[in-house]
Design a protein around this motif. Structure first.
Motif, PDB file in Angstrom:
ATOM      1  N   PHE A   7       0.841  -1.203   0.000  1.00 15.81           N
ATOM      2  CA  PHE A   7       0.000   0.000   0.000  1.00 15.81           C
ATOM      3  C   PHE A   7       0.876   1.252   0.000  1.00 15.81           C
ATOM      4  CE2 PHE A   7      -2.393   3.428   1.917  1.00 15.81           C
ATOM      5  CZ  PHE A   7      -3.620   3.348   1.294  1.00 15.81           C
ATOM      6  N   ALA A   8       1.920   1.259   0.842  1.00 16.86           N
ATOM      7  CA  ALA A   8       2.800   2.427   0.940  1.00 16.86           C
ATOM      8  C   ALA A   8       3.492   2.697  -0.392  1.00 16.86           C
ATOM      9  CB  ALA A   8       3.836   2.217   2.041  1.00 16.86           C
ATOM     10  N   LYS A   9       3.884   1.622  -1.082  1.00 10.24           N
ATOM     11  CA  LYS A   9       4.559   1.789  -2.375  1.00 10.24           C
ATOM     12  C   LYS A   9       3.593   2.318  -3.437  1.00 10.24           C
ATOM     13  CE  LYS A   9       7.476  -0.705  -5.679  1.00 10.24           C
ATOM     14  NZ  LYS A   9       8.572   0.254  -5.578  1.00 10.24           N
ATOM     15  N   THR A  10       2.396   1.767  -3.438  1.00  6.31           N
ATOM     16  CA  THR A  10       1.408   2.160  -4.443  1.00  6.31           C
ATOM     17  C   THR A  10       0.901   3.578  -4.223  1.00  6.31           C
ATOM     18  OG1 THR A  10       0.697  -0.146  -4.635  1.00  6.31           O
ATOM     19  CG2 THR A  10      -0.789   1.541  -5.506  1.00  6.31           C
ATOM     20  N   LYS A  11       0.588   3.915  -2.971  1.00 10.35           N
ATOM     21  CA  LYS A  11      -0.034   5.195  -2.658  1.00 10.35           C
ATOM     22  C   LYS A  11       0.968   6.337  -2.546  1.00 10.35           C
ATOM     23  CE  LYS A  11      -3.638   7.719  -1.409  1.00 10.35           C
ATOM     24  NZ  LYS A  11      -4.766   7.982  -2.327  1.00 10.35           N
ATOM     25  N   LEU A  12       2.115   6.072  -1.890  1.00 13.45           N
ATOM     26  CA  LEU A  12       3.054   7.156  -1.589  1.00 13.45           C
ATOM     27  C   LEU A  12       4.424   6.984  -2.231  1.00 13.45           C
ATOM     28  CD1 LEU A  12       2.265   7.591   2.222  1.00 13.45           C
ATOM     29  CD2 LEU A  12       1.277   8.848   0.300  1.00 13.45           C
ATOM     30  N   GLY A  53      10.812   7.403  11.234  1.00 11.46           N
ATOM     31  CA  GLY A  53       9.660   7.448  10.334  1.00 11.46           C
ATOM     32  C   GLY A  53       8.326   7.545  11.041  1.00 11.46           C
ATOM     33  N   LYS A  54       8.245   8.425  12.054  1.00  8.51           N
ATOM     34  CA  LYS A  54       6.981   8.565  12.790  1.00  8.51           C
ATOM     35  C   LYS A  54       5.862   9.084  11.893  1.00  8.51           C
ATOM     36  CE  LYS A  54       8.594  11.230  16.062  1.00  8.51           C
ATOM     37  NZ  LYS A  54      10.056  11.226  15.808  1.00  8.51           N
ATOM     38  N   SER A  55       6.198  10.008  10.992  1.00 11.66           N
ATOM     39  CA  SER A  55       5.154  10.626  10.161  1.00 11.66           C
ATOM     40  C   SER A  55       4.371   9.591   9.354  1.00 11.66           C
ATOM     41  CB  SER A  55       5.782  11.662   9.220  1.00 11.66           C
ATOM     42  OG  SER A  55       6.343  12.732   9.945  1.00 11.66           O
ATOM     43  N   LEU A  56       5.072   8.623   8.794  1.00 14.35           N
ATOM     44  CA  LEU A  56       4.379   7.572   8.040  1.00 14.35           C
ATOM     45  C   LEU A  56       3.445   6.776   8.936  1.00 14.35           C
ATOM     46  CD1 LEU A  56       6.991   6.031   5.566  1.00 14.35           C
ATOM     47  CD2 LEU A  56       4.839   7.157   4.994  1.00 14.35           C
ATOM     48  N   ARG A  85       4.993  18.511   3.054  1.00 17.06           N
ATOM     49  CA  ARG A  85       5.265  17.112   2.699  1.00 17.06           C
ATOM     50  C   ARG A  85       3.998  16.374   2.265  1.00 17.06           C
ATOM     51  NH1 ARG A  85       8.166  14.019   7.138  1.00 17.06           N
ATOM     52  NH2 ARG A  85       7.331  15.534   8.594  1.00 17.06           N
ATOM     53  N   LEU A  86       2.890  16.618   2.939  1.00 16.31           N
ATOM     54  CA  LEU A  86       1.644  15.955   2.557  1.00 16.31           C
ATOM     55  C   LEU A  86       1.179  16.413   1.178  1.00 16.31           C
ATOM     56  CD1 LEU A  86      -0.278  16.021   5.974  1.00 16.31           C
ATOM     57  CD2 LEU A  86       0.748  14.032   4.859  1.00 16.31           C
ATOM     58  N   ARG A  87       1.351  17.705   0.907  1.00 16.55           N
ATOM     59  CA  ARG A  87       0.971  18.218  -0.414  1.00 16.55           C
ATOM     60  C   ARG A  87       1.865  17.627  -1.501  1.00 16.55           C
ATOM     61  NH1 ARG A  87      -2.122  22.954  -0.575  1.00 16.55           N
ATOM     62  NH2 ARG A  87      -1.969  22.674  -2.833  1.00 16.55           N
ATOM     63  N   GLU A  88       3.155  17.489  -1.204  1.00 17.42           N
ATOM     64  CA  GLU A  88       4.078  16.902  -2.176  1.00 17.42           C
ATOM     65  C   GLU A  88       3.725  15.454  -2.488  1.00 17.42           C
ATOM     66  OE1 GLU A  88       7.929  17.410  -0.484  1.00 17.42           O
ATOM     67  OE2 GLU A  88       8.124  19.519  -1.102  1.00 17.42           O
ATOM     68  N   GLN A  89       3.100  14.775  -1.536  1.00 16.25           N
ATOM     69  CA  GLN A  89       2.678  13.390  -1.747  1.00 16.25           C
ATOM     70  C   GLN A  89       1.315  13.294  -2.421  1.00 16.25           C
ATOM     71  OE1 GLN A  89       3.084  12.122   2.359  1.00 16.25           O
ATOM     72  NE2 GLN A  89       5.020  11.074   1.929  1.00 16.25           N
ATOM     73  N   GLY A 116      -8.642  12.764   4.099  1.00 12.33           N
ATOM     74  CA  GLY A 116      -7.755  13.932   4.136  1.00 12.33           C
ATOM     75  C   GLY A 116      -7.173  14.180   5.516  1.00 12.33           C
ATOM     76  N   PHE A 117      -6.378  15.256   5.615  1.00 17.13           N
ATOM     77  CA  PHE A 117      -5.679  15.559   6.860  1.00 17.13           C
ATOM     78  C   PHE A 117      -5.952  16.992   7.308  1.00 17.13           C
ATOM     79  CE2 PHE A 117      -3.467  12.164   4.765  1.00 17.13           C
ATOM     80  CZ  PHE A 117      -3.067  11.315   5.792  1.00 17.13           C
ATOM     81  N   ILE A 118      -6.097  17.159   8.625  1.00 14.72           N
ATOM     82  CA  ILE A 118      -6.230  18.485   9.229  1.00 14.72           C
ATOM     83  C   ILE A 118      -5.025  18.706  10.120  1.00 14.72           C
ATOM     84  CG2 ILE A 118      -7.625  20.028  10.635  1.00 14.72           C
ATOM     85  CD1 ILE A 118      -9.333  16.931   9.498  1.00 14.72           C
TER      86      ILE A 118
END
Length: 476
Positions: A7-12, A53-56, A85-89, A116-118
């Motif tokens: 999932f991480a590879k496909t999505k991000l 890698g806490k953000s992930l 970073r979220l926008r870049e992804q 989405g994210f707030i």
């Protein structure tokens, strides 16, 4: 391949997740699935070292569970960094901080995608005009990043951090995760009290040890002179030759220098610029305008050898992966702050170093322990050390007297016969018209690699301070 990796590879586009990341993500997802169960524990505390890698760990659960994620961050720099970073992804994100147009935020929130994210600061969310966000059933995860600040800052200058429990009490259907790189048992208790309202929590406490980070404490008389020596690649003889080579090599990379005050940040920045005009040098502190901060963040982020002089205002907001060397120009206040700030180095996994300039004689400080640096830190955080990744105690020979200490002793010996300037010329290896026999005096040319002004400075300080009687100090 593990489904989460896929999932991480496909999505991000993330090629690999660490085993501990997979464990954390799996726990949060399972809590989300069972959140309607009255017996389920929906609070989590995760202590993971910087660069782990806490953000992930708090980005993927919401994407997988197709629910919105609220991320609470203690400083604006960190909000801006996460937003970028979220926008870049390619992810949908809304940020709330400072003076914002509440109607615009409401419009953006209503258009926010289901996963989405707030991003928000505590002060913004505690404003009643944003209650509709807190009470939204669309939010499945409430994340508090850098959660150690609840204890460290909330009890002093940021009392709003102690009110995060009010937000948590309104979001009973959300899974709450507190993430930090450092947390003593007391900090963990404060998080449970002020964020989870004394409710139970699942804890995953990783060691703050960093395999690729070397720790060095260097006792100095004049931190500015010592900093110049590092940047001039003058050997630091108080540590092993192998470690000298590492530190001097890392001075070619991006450097982050932590100072205690805004004024020091600006003055030191100008001094380094004047001395090293070929390098990009910036300063950063909380008193800068937002546009100035953004400009500095952008310039430092893209540089490969810039020097940033900063207060703690920038520490938590950094996600620059290629910082090779972190220098504490003044002693850090406590082990938590030190480990958080030192951990900004080597986030790309390459070998990195943290150097602390030690001036005080406070024997009770953790900086003055005569044992492995990592062991001292692990004991403070209630962890057991299995091995030392590298520090000046374990990897240096302290049986040998410092080369520079001998120099200072020689200054003390011959000072009564010559002026400071003449003594400095002798150490530099310059012949004196007043003393033609200077080349034959022991110690002649002892500091030939030093800059003349630095020798004069340290000689002057030597004889105008009480520090000269402390023979335990060495001067790189």
């Amino acid at each position: 391949m593990h489904p989460l990796n896929q999932f991480a590879k496909t999505k991000l586009g993330i090629n690999y997740l660490y085993p501990k990341q997979i464990l954390v993500i799996h726990q949060l997802i399972e809590s989300f699935k069972s959140r309607n169960n009255d017996e389920a524990i929906n609070n989590h505390i995760y202590v993971m070292p910087t660069g782990a890698g806490k953000s992930l760990c708090f980005t993927l659960p919401g994407l997988i569970c197709h629910t919105q994620t609220l991320i609470i961050l203690p400083i604006r720099a960190l909000v801006e960094d996460q937003h970028r970073r979220l926008r870049e992804q390619g992810l949908d994100v809304v940020k709330i901080m400072g003076r914002v147009d509440k109607d615009l935020i409401k419009e953006q929130f209503n258009k926010l995608s289901p996963n989405g994210f707030i991003l928000a600061t505590p002060e913004s969310l505690l404003n009643p005009q944003f209650d509709y966000i807190i009470q939204s059933h669309k939010i499945g995860f409430m994340i508090c990043d850098e959660a150690h600040t609840i204890s460290q800052w909330g009890l002093t200058f940021r009392p709003t951090l102690l009110e995060l429990g009010k937000i948590r009490s309104k979001m009973t259907m959300a899974v709450c995760g507190a993430f930090t790189a450092t947390a003593t048992p007391q900090v963990q208790q404060d998080i449970k009290k002020h964020l989870f309202n004394d409710h139970s929590a699942i804890e995953l406490l990783s060691s703050p040890l960093r395999d690729n980070l070397r720790l060095f404490y260097i006792k100095v008389l004049d931190p500015l002179v010592s900093l110049y020596h590092l940047l001039n690649k003058t050997p630091i003889v108080s540590i092993s030759k192998e470690d000298q080579t590492l530190i001097l090599y890392l001075t070619n990379s991006c450097i982050l220098i932590f100072v205690s005050t805004r004024n020091t940040a600006e003055i030191l920045c100008h001094q380094i610029r004047k001395r090293y005009p070929e390098r990009d040098v910036f300063y950063y502190h909380a008193g800068l305008e937002i546009d100035q901060k953004k400009h500095i963040e952008k310039e430092y982020m893209i540089s490969t050898n810039a020097i940033l002089v900063a207060t703690c205002a920038y520490g938590l907001g950094i996600d620059k992966k290629d910082i090779g060397l972190v220098i504490h120009y003044q002693e850090p206040e406590d082990p938590e702050s030190y480990l958080q700030e030192a951990g900004r180095a080597g986030r790309n996994g390459d070998t990195a170093a943290s150097v602390v300039f030690v001036q005080s004689c406070k024997k009770e400080s953790f900086l003055h322990q005569k044992k492995c640096r990592y062991e001292t830190l692990m004991e403070y955080f209630d962890h057991t050390l299995s091995y030392c990744p590298g520090c000046d105690i374990c990897h240096s020979s302290h049986s040998k007297k410092s080369y520079s200490l001998k120099a200072v002793q020689l200054i003390h010996r011959y000072y009564h016969y010559d002026s400071i300037k003449e003594t400095s010329k002798w150490l530099k290896g310059l012949r004196s018209l007043h003393n033609p026999y200077s080349p034959f005096i022991p110690g002649y040319g002892h500091l030939k690699h030093w800059v003349m002004d630095d020798i004069i400075s340290i000689s002057d300080k030597k004889f105008n301070s009480k520090i000269r009687r402390d023979k335990d100090y060495y001067y790189p």
